[in-house]
Design a protein around this motif. Structure first.
Motif, PDB file in Angstrom:
ATOM      1  N   LEU A  99       0.853  -1.200   0.000  1.00  0.00           N
ATOM      2  CA  LEU A  99       0.000   0.000   0.000  1.00  0.00           C
ATOM      3  C   LEU A  99       0.880   1.238   0.000  1.00  0.00           C
ATOM      4  O   LEU A  99       2.111   1.142   0.007  1.00  0.00           O
ATOM      5  N   CYS A 100       0.248   2.426  -0.025  1.00  0.00           N
ATOM      6  CA  CYS A 100       0.994   3.680   0.100  1.00  0.00           C
ATOM      7  C   CYS A 100       1.030   4.052   1.573  1.00  0.00           C
ATOM      8  O   CYS A 100      -0.010   4.072   2.233  1.00  0.00           O
TER       9      CYS A 100
ATOM     10  N   TYR B 236     -13.438   2.342   0.790  1.00  0.00           N
ATOM     11  CA  TYR B 236     -12.081   1.821   0.821  1.00  0.00           C
ATOM     12  C   TYR B 236     -11.370   2.184  -0.483  1.00  0.00           C
ATOM     13  O   TYR B 236     -11.865   1.880  -1.568  1.00  0.00           O
ATOM     14  N   GLY B 237     -10.213   2.844  -0.364  1.00  0.00           N
ATOM     15  CA  GLY B 237      -9.437   3.174  -1.554  1.00  0.00           C
ATOM     16  C   GLY B 237      -9.530   4.620  -1.985  1.00  0.00           C
ATOM     17  O   GLY B 237      -8.801   5.048  -2.870  1.00  0.00           O
ATOM     18  N   SER B 238     -10.434   5.422  -1.380  1.00  0.00           N
ATOM     19  CA  SER B 238     -10.445   6.836  -1.755  1.00  0.00           C
ATOM     20  C   SER B 238      -9.404   7.568  -0.902  1.00  0.00           C
ATOM     21  O   SER B 238      -9.171   7.214   0.255  1.00  0.00           O
ATOM     22  N   PHE B 239      -8.772   8.566  -1.484  1.00  0.00           N
ATOM     23  CA  PHE B 239      -7.671   9.286  -0.834  1.00  0.00           C
ATOM     24  C   PHE B 239      -8.265  10.377   0.038  1.00  0.00           C
ATOM     25  O   PHE B 239      -8.901  11.291  -0.466  1.00  0.00           O
ATOM     26  N   GLU B 240      -8.074  10.270   1.357  1.00  0.00           N
ATOM     27  CA  GLU B 240      -8.763  11.150   2.288  1.00  0.00           C
ATOM     28  C   GLU B 240      -7.813  11.770   3.294  1.00  0.00           C
ATOM     29  O   GLU B 240      -6.721  11.269   3.547  1.00  0.00           O
ATOM     30  N   VAL B 241      -8.326  12.838   3.915  1.00  0.00           N
ATOM     31  CA  VAL B 241      -7.586  13.532   4.958  1.00  0.00           C
ATOM     32  C   VAL B 241      -7.363  12.599   6.165  1.00  0.00           C
ATOM     33  O   VAL B 241      -8.171  11.714   6.423  1.00  0.00           O
ATOM     34  N   LEU B 248      -3.354   0.924  -2.790  1.00  0.00           N
ATOM     35  CA  LEU B 248      -2.652   1.096  -4.065  1.00  0.00           C
ATOM     36  C   LEU B 248      -3.606   1.506  -5.172  1.00  0.00           C
ATOM     37  O   LEU B 248      -3.271   2.281  -6.050  1.00  0.00           O
ATOM     38  N   GLU B 249      -4.809   0.930  -5.148  1.00  0.00           N
ATOM     39  CA  GLU B 249      -5.795   1.285  -6.185  1.00  0.00           C
ATOM     40  C   GLU B 249      -6.803   2.261  -5.608  1.00  0.00           C
ATOM     41  O   GLU B 249      -7.445   1.990  -4.608  1.00  0.00           O
TER      42      GLU B 249
END
Lengths: 144, 380
Positions: A99-100, B236-241, B248-249
Motif C-alpha cells: 500500500l501507500c 475503501y481506496g479513496s484518498f482522504e484527509v 494502491l488502487e
C-alpha cells in the motif's frame, strides 16, 4: 549508537525494533488480501478480523508530497521550538504489493522531490526525552 | 411531500469579538424568522450544529423555551449539510410542516488543531506532524497537478476570484481584492499552496427555515425548493484527509458518490446547474471538486479558469459569495452559508454579485474530515 544511549520506538508494533534491519509492519487480510498500515486487528476493506502482521517493503515510489512550512501545534512533539523549527517534507510512498504509506521525508526542498522517484524507509532518532532516551521514528529518504 | 426553504438569515462571517458563537447563531435564527415572517414558536423542530461553540440546542436559552424537538448534529465539515438533510427528511416524511436548520461556530485563530484520539488515530501520527488537514489538501492537489496539468496560475486564479466575490459580499470576511502576483508570492503554507490559497477557521452563523411545499405561501412569495440532498462517507481506496496509509488502487471519493446520488434524486445533470458553491478549503480543492461534482473533465479547469468561466458572469459561476477562502470556515455554519448564498442568487437578491440571466438551479457541495461530503440541489 553508543551503548549508553537508551532508545525506544515511537509506538509499539509500528515497525520491528530493535532489529538488524528494521521494517514497517502492516497487517494483511487473509480474506481479501488488502494491507493496512499501521497494523490493525480488522480489515478496513472487508470487515474481516482474520489478519496477519507482515513486514512491508523497504523501498517504494513517491506517490505525492508537500512541505510543512510552519510548526504545527500540539500534538506535534518534536522537541523543536518556534526558533529551531525546520520545515519538513511529508509524502506517501507506494510500497509494491502492499500500500501507500504516509511519512515524513528526509528531503524538504520541493525542487529535489518528484512524483515517481524511488524512496527508502529509514529509522532515526526523532526526538530526545527528558532523560536522554532517543525516540525512534521512521521517514522516507530519496534513493541516492 | 416537496420541501422548500422559505427563510434565510446570517450573521456575517469573520471575527466578532463582542459575540459568542451561540449569540451569532441566535442572530442568524432571528434574521431567518424575520425573513420568513415567522415566529420562533411556529417552529415545530430544529436541527443545529456547532463544533467549537457548545451544543446548538442551547440556542433555546436565547430564542425561547418552546418545547420543540431540537437535535444536535455533529458531522465534521459536513455538519451544515447533514443538518439540512435531516430537516429535509423530517418535512419530506410528512411528520413536520415547518422547522429550522441552524449552524454557528467561533474558532481560535490558526489551523485547526485536530486530536488524533478523537478520530481513531494513533498518537504518534500527530506527534510526528502529519495530523494537518493543510498537508492533505496540498498532497492531493500536488498529485492532481502532476496527473492533469493544472498549474500554479490556475490555483492563484481561484483565490483571485474568491477575493473579488468576497469584496462584493457584505457578509464576507475578506473584502479586499488581492492580485494574482500577491497571491502567488504569499507565505508558503504547504507547497504549492500559499496563505492566500487557504481558508482559515473563522466565526459566523446561518439559519434556514424549511417548510412543506404546499404551505410556502404563508411565509414567502419566493420559495426555493430542495430537489435533492445526499451525504456520503469515504469508501475503501479513496484518498482522504488524516490517512496514515492509502490503498494502491484508488476509487472515487465521497464527493463523486454524493454528487451522482443527488443528480439522480433531482432528475438533473451538471448542465442544468446555473450556480454552484463548491468546498474550497483551499484553491486546489475548488479545482478538484469542479471535476468530482461532474462540472468538467479532469484538467479542463485550467482553461476554464483562464477564461473566467467560473466568475460571477461566467458560464458556471462558482463560489459567488467568495467561498471558504473569502469567508473562512466556521465548521457548523459553513455548509449552510452555501445554501444561503444559493437562495440569495435564486431569489435574485445578489446585488453586485448577482449571477446574470435569472438563475433557476443551484448546487452546493461540502467536503471535510475524515472523508465525508454533502451536496444539495435547489430550484426556485
Amino acid at each position: 549508537m553508543t551503548s549508553a544511549t537508551q532508545q525506544r520506538p515511537i509506538a509499539d508494533g509500528l515497525f520491528t525494533w530493535p532489529a538488524g534491519s528494521p521494517a514497517l509492519l502492516g497487517s494483511r487480510c487473509q480474506t481479501c488480501d488488502k494491507v493496512a498500515f499501521p497494523a490493525q486487528g480488522s480489515c478496513t476493506a472487508c470487515c474481516s478480523t482474520d489478519v496477519k502482521v507482515e513486514e512491508l517493503p523497504a523501498r517504494g515510489k513517491l506517490w505525492t508530497y508537500t512541505i510543512q512550512r510552519f510548526m504545527p501545534k500540539s500534538p506535534y512533539n518534536s522537541g523543536e521550538t518556534q526558533e529551531t523549527f525546520k520545515p519538513y517534507g511529508v509524502g506517501y510512498v507506494e510500497l509494491p504489493g502492499a500500500l501507500c504509506v504516509e511519512g515524513r521525508l528526509t528531503e524538504s526542498d520541493p525542487e529535489k522531490l518528484k512524483i515517481g522517484m524511488d524512496m527508502d524507509v529509514i529509522f532515526y532518532p526523532y526526538r530526545n526525552e527528558a532523560d536522554g532516551t532517543e525516540v525512534i521514528s521512521f521517514a522516507f529518504q530519496p534513493v541516492a | 411531500m416537496d420541501v422548500a426553504i422559505v427563510g434565510i438569515g446570517m450573521h456575517p462571517f469573520g471575527r466578532t469579538p463582542a459575540l459568542t458563537g451561540l449569540q451569532q447563531g441566535a442572530y442568524a435564527a432571528r434574521e431567518a424568522l424575520k425573513d420568513a415572517g415567522a415566529q420562533w414558536s411556529d417552529m415545530q423542530f430544529a436541527y443545529g450544529g456547532s463544533a467549537s461553540s457548545g451544543s446548538a440546542d442551547a440556542l433555546v436559552n436565547e430564542l425561547g423555551l418552546t418545547g420543540l424537538p431540537f437535535t444536535n448534529v455533529a458531522n465534521g465539515c459536513a455538519t451544515g449539510g447533514s443538518s439540512l438533510m435531516s430537516a429535509y427528511n423530517a418535512v419530506k416524511s410528512g411528520e413536520f410542516d415547518v422547522g429550522m436548520v441552524v449552524g454557528f461556530d467561533k474558532h481560535d485563530r490558526g489551523a485547526f488543531n485536530a486530536d488524533p484520539k478523537a478520530l481513531g488515530l494513533p498518537e504518534w501520527y500527530g506527534e510526528v506532524g502529519m495530523m494537518m488537514t493543510t498537508q492533505f489538501f496540498a498532497m492531493k492537489i500536488t498529485k492532481y497537478m502532476h496527473d492533469f496539468g493544472i498549474t500554479n496560475d490556475g490555483l492563484a486564479r481561484v483565490s483571485e476570484k474568491a477575493f473579488i466575490n468576497g469584496a462584493m459580499n457584505p457578509n464576507a470576511w475578506r473584502r479586499n481584492p488581492i492580485g494574482l502576483e500577491e497571491i502567488q508570492n504569499g507565505m508558503m503554507v504547504s507547497d504549492p499552496l500559499t496563505k492566500y490559497m487557504f481558508c482559515s477557521p473563522s466565526e459566523g452563523g446561518v439559519a434556514l427555515i424549511v417548510c412543506r411545499a404546499d404551505q410556502v405561501s404563508r411565509y414567502t412569495d419566493k420559495p426555493v425548493f430542495i430537489k435533492g440532498a445526499a451525504l456520503r462517507s469515504r469508501r475503501y481506496g479513496s484518498f482522504e484527509v488524516f490517512a496514515p496509509s492509502q490503498a494502491l488502487e484508488q476509487v472515487p471519493g465521497p464527493t463523486v458518490d454524493a454528487s451522482k446520488a443527488v443528480f439522480e434524486m433531482a432528475g438533473m445533470g451538471p448542465k442544468d446547474i446555473d450556480v454552484a458553491q463548491l468546498q474550497d478549503t483551499e484553491a486546489g480543492a475548488e479545482i478538484m471538486h469542479m471535476a468530482e461534482n461532474g462540472f468538467c473533465e479532469d484538467g479542463e479547469q485550467e482553461h476554464m479558469l483562464a477564461n473566467g468561466e467560473t466568475r460571477v458572469d461566467g458560464r458556471l459561476p462558482v463560489n459567488t459569495d467568495g467561498g471558504c477562502i473569502a469567508n473562512g470556515e466556521p465548521i457548523g455554519a459553513s455548509g449552510l452559508r452555501q445554501i444561503h448564498e444559493n437562495v440569495v442568487q435564486l431569489r435574485g437578491q445578489g446585488g453586485e454579485r448577482q449571477v446574470p440571466g435569472d438563475p433557476k438551479v443551484g448546487y452546493t457541495h461540502v467536503y471535510g474530515a475524515p472523508g465525508i461530503s454533502a451536496v444539495t440541489i435547489l430550484q426556485r
